[in-house]
Design a protein around this motif. Structure first.
Motif: not given
Length: 209
Positions: A1-8, A39-42
């Motif tokens: 979830a943190d990585a998804v937020c950073i990506a967005a 990022v979610s798929c990864a």
């Protein structure tokens, strides 16, 4: 979830704060969504591989070797699809021409992320500063890729507009002589394209028709 937020957030910042010109809302939304999906798929693949943040270096290396090419494929395919739809080129040709050569930068980014994670967990904070230069080079290469894609997309769109304007100018000259109306020419144009699409010809052939 943190990585998804950073990506967005990073995608939004790149489209709004770092952009040389104002991007339309649909382009910003697509760029944010494509990174979130990638990022979610990864992350799903990473979880499936069994690698956790506390896993050993060998497990993380194997997971990175699996996830990095998958991340590259998903992200590049999404962008290539958007470009091919806007330029009416084949997705595979667009992907091979614009993205295949950029694969090493994705793999290098994954390797640097792995090194940064290993240095952070072991307290090697001095080594983290040494990663700044290669990270910057990866960023610059990615920025170059994005700039090249935008330029090619704009050039293709301008070429299509010039071609269409030339054909329409010829059509106007013909209708001035034959007494046809512009609406009649537009309707013939639409009917011809519809029949060509129904016949299953390629997008380039539809444009030619």
């Amino acid at each position: 979830a943190d990585a998804v937020c950073i990506a967005a957030v990073s995608a939004w910042a790149q489209c709004t704060l770092s952009a040389s010109r104002r991007n339309p809302p649909h382009r910003i939304l697509f760029n944010v969504a494509s990174l979130v999906v990638t990022v979610s798929c990864a992350a799903l693949l990473l979880g499936w591989s069994g690698a956790m943040l506390g896993a050993g270096t060998a497990v993380l290396v194997r997971s990175a070797a699996l996830v990095a090419p998958f991340y590259f494929f998903v992200n590049s395919t999404l962008v290539a699809t958007a470009i091919s739809l806007s330029t009416r080129e084949r997705i595979r040709a667009t992907w091979q021409h614009n993205f295949l050569w950029s694969a090493p930068s994705y793999l290098a980014g994954a390797a640097l992320a792995l090194l940064a994670h290993a240095a952070w967990t072991r307290g090697w904070f001095g080594w983290l500063s040494l990663l700044a230069l290669p990270l910057y080079l990866v960023f610059r290469s990615y920025e170059t890729v994005v700039g090249r894609l935008r330029k090619e997309q704009d050039d293709t769109r301008r070429a299509m507009e010039v071609q269409l304007a030339t054909i329409e100018a010829l059509a106007l000259a013909i209708e001035a002589k034959a007494g046809c109306t512009p609406e009649h020419v537009r309707s013939i144009q639409q009917y011809a394209a519809t029949l060509a699409e129904a016949a299953g010809v390629s997008d380039a052939d539809v444009q030619a028709v």
